[in-house]
Design an enzyme around this catalytic site. Structure first.
Site, PDB file in Angstrom:
ATOM      1  N   GLY A 163       0.600  -1.177  -0.013  1.00  0.00           N
ATOM      2  CA  GLY A 163       0.011  -0.063   0.064  1.00  0.00           C
ATOM      3  C   GLY A 163       0.903   1.302  -0.152  1.00  0.00           C
ATOM      4  N   ASP A 205       0.816   3.476   4.683  1.00  0.00           N
ATOM      5  CA  ASP A 205      -0.367   3.886   3.653  1.00  0.00           C
ATOM      6  C   ASP A 205      -1.529   4.413   4.739  1.00  0.00           C
ATOM      7  OD1 ASP A 205      -1.115   1.590   4.351  1.00  0.00           O
ATOM      8  OD2 ASP A 205      -1.819   0.921   2.430  1.00  0.00           O
ATOM      9  N   LYS A 228      -7.187   6.462  10.782  1.00  0.00           N
ATOM     10  CA  LYS A 228      -8.621   6.448  11.104  1.00  0.00           C
ATOM     11  C   LYS A 228      -8.816   6.415  12.704  1.00  0.00           C
ATOM     12  CE  LYS A 228     -10.158   3.587   7.178  1.00  0.00           C
ATOM     13  NZ  LYS A 228     -10.443   2.544   6.968  1.00  0.00           N
ATOM     14  N   ASP A 241      -5.457   1.834  10.649  1.00  0.00           N
ATOM     15  CA  ASP A 241      -6.600   1.704  10.728  1.00  0.00           C
ATOM     16  C   ASP A 241      -6.851   1.217  12.150  1.00  0.00           C
ATOM     17  OD1 ASP A 241      -9.182   0.329  11.004  1.00  0.00           O
ATOM     18  OD2 ASP A 241      -9.419   0.098   8.812  1.00  0.00           O
ATOM     19  N   PHE A 299     -14.312   3.150   4.377  1.00  0.00           N
ATOM     20  CA  PHE A 299     -13.240   2.090   3.328  1.00  0.00           C
ATOM     21  C   PHE A 299     -13.027   3.175   2.220  1.00  0.00           C
ATOM     22  CE2 PHE A 299     -11.900  -0.772   0.185  1.00  0.00           C
ATOM     23  CZ  PHE A 299     -10.997  -1.463   0.986  1.00  0.00           C
ATOM     24  N   ASP A 341      -6.049  -0.349  -1.802  1.00  0.00           N
ATOM     25  CA  ASP A 341      -6.863  -1.131  -2.780  1.00  0.00           C
ATOM     26  C   ASP A 341      -7.905  -1.607  -2.163  1.00  0.00           C
ATOM     27  OD1 ASP A 341      -5.328  -2.865  -0.927  1.00  0.00           O
ATOM     28  OD2 ASP A 341      -6.318  -4.429  -2.119  1.00  0.00           O
TER      29      ASP A 341
HETATM   30  P1  IMP Z   1      -4.574  -2.145  10.700  1.00  0.00           P
HETATM   31  O1  IMP Z   1      -3.535  -3.035  11.147  1.00  0.00           O
HETATM   32  O2  IMP Z   1      -5.822  -2.401  11.124  1.00  0.00           O
HETATM   33  O3  IMP Z   1      -4.179  -0.708  11.201  1.00  0.00           O
HETATM   34  O4  IMP Z   1      -4.745  -2.191   9.164  1.00  0.00           O
HETATM   35  C1  IMP Z   1      -3.630  -1.439   8.434  1.00  0.00           C
HETATM   36  C2  IMP Z   1      -3.730  -2.174   6.946  1.00  0.00           C
HETATM   37  O5  IMP Z   1      -5.083  -2.426   6.581  1.00  0.00           O
HETATM   38  C3  IMP Z   1      -3.400  -1.081   5.951  1.00  0.00           C
HETATM   39  O6  IMP Z   1      -1.975  -0.917   5.935  1.00  0.00           O
HETATM   40  C4  IMP Z   1      -4.082  -1.319   4.801  1.00  0.00           C
HETATM   41  O7  IMP Z   1      -3.176  -2.023   4.044  1.00  0.00           O
HETATM   42  C5  IMP Z   1      -5.343  -1.891   5.144  1.00  0.00           C
HETATM   43  N1  IMP Z   1      -6.347  -0.817   5.309  1.00  0.00           N
HETATM   44  C6  IMP Z   1      -6.887  -0.390   6.291  1.00  0.00           C
HETATM   45  N2  IMP Z   1      -8.052   0.644   6.099  1.00  0.00           N
HETATM   46  C7  IMP Z   1      -8.427   0.369   4.712  1.00  0.00           C
HETATM   47  C8  IMP Z   1      -8.988   1.072   3.781  1.00  0.00           C
HETATM   48  O8  IMP Z   1      -9.958   1.820   3.965  1.00  0.00           O
HETATM   49  N3  IMP Z   1      -8.809   0.782   2.421  1.00  0.00           N
HETATM   50  C9  IMP Z   1      -7.704   0.044   2.114  1.00  0.00           C
HETATM   51  N4  IMP Z   1      -6.924  -0.613   2.708  1.00  0.00           N
HETATM   52  C10 IMP Z   1      -7.226  -0.350   4.172  1.00  0.00           C
HETATM   53 MG    MG Z   2      -0.761  -1.346   4.303  1.00  0.00          MG
END
Ligand code: IMP
Ligand code: MG
Length: 178
Positions: free
Chosen positions: A48, A103, A134, A106, A155, A162
């Site tokens: 990403g 990128d 977020k 979340d 999202f 992606d």
């Molecule tokens: P986390 O471990 O929940 O913080 O997720 C992080 C990863 O989830 C990011 O590096 C992205 O690859 C993916 N991700 C989280 N939110 C989105 C979104 O809204 N669109 C696309 N990919 C996302």
């Molecule tokens: Mg990522």
């Protein structure tokens, strides 16, 4: 282009490329100031972060190195769940000032795991730089030193992000239509 179709889903424009570039320049200036003389090692997280990293690094005006990393999930033999492993860390990060380039943050679980793994290798410092955060989705407390923008818990696709593998090449950021 107001609307975007990616596979079966419709998205609406939410952050134009020009706005992203403006915030990337601001963050690059912060990093340039903070990391001057430290020869930082940037670690963009694939897939990403490839677009963000390319734009960010060209705005960073100090000597630095770049090495890409990726997280792989696999089923451990004694594990009930999924274990995530940092792969491709070809560089020795001992005593280095490391800047992880993501990128989007979340839940924060990916970044928490990444930090924990890298800390074991005794870097001089670890900084986190994310294009997007977020805040309402965060499940764990992680330090975020540099961020371009906070966004709602929706999202999104585009600018490296992606939906089911598609949409990474789209210039602006689009939000899933409700
Ligand atoms: P986390 O471990 O929940 O913080 O997720 C992080 C990863 O989830 C990011 O590096 C992205 O690859 C993916 N991700 C989280 N939110 C989105 C979104 O809204 N669109 C696309 N990919 C996302
Ligand atoms: Mg990522």
């Amino acid at each position: 282009m107001e609307h975007l179709q990616v596979k079966d889903k419709t998205f609406v424009i939410s952050i134009p490329e020009a706005k992203l570039q403006q915030e990337i320049r601001r963050v690059a200036a912060e990093i340039t100031r903070d990391m001057n003389g430290k020869e930082p090692l940037f670690l963009p997280v694939l897939n990403g972060a490839f677009i963000f990293a390319a734009d960010l690094l060209r705005e960073v005006n100090i000597p630095c190195e770049v090495s890409f990393i990726k997280l792989a999930s696999y089923q451990g033999t004694h594990s009930t769940g999924t274990i995530r492993e940092v792969i491709g860390l070809a560089k020795d990060i001992t005593d280095r000032h490391v800047v992880i380039v993501e990128d989007i943050i979340d839940s924060g679980l990916t970044m928490a795991h990444m930090i924990e793994t890298l800390e074991k290798q005794n870097p001089a410092s670890i900084s986190v730089c994310s294009l997007l955060v977020k805040p309402d989705a965060l499940k764990v407390q992680i330090p975020i030193h540099y961020r371009c923008m906070d966004i709602p818990n929706d999202f999104i696709v585009g600018f490296g992000l992606d939906y089911d593998g598609f949409g990474r090449n789209i210039r602006n950021i689009y939000t899933l239509k409700k």
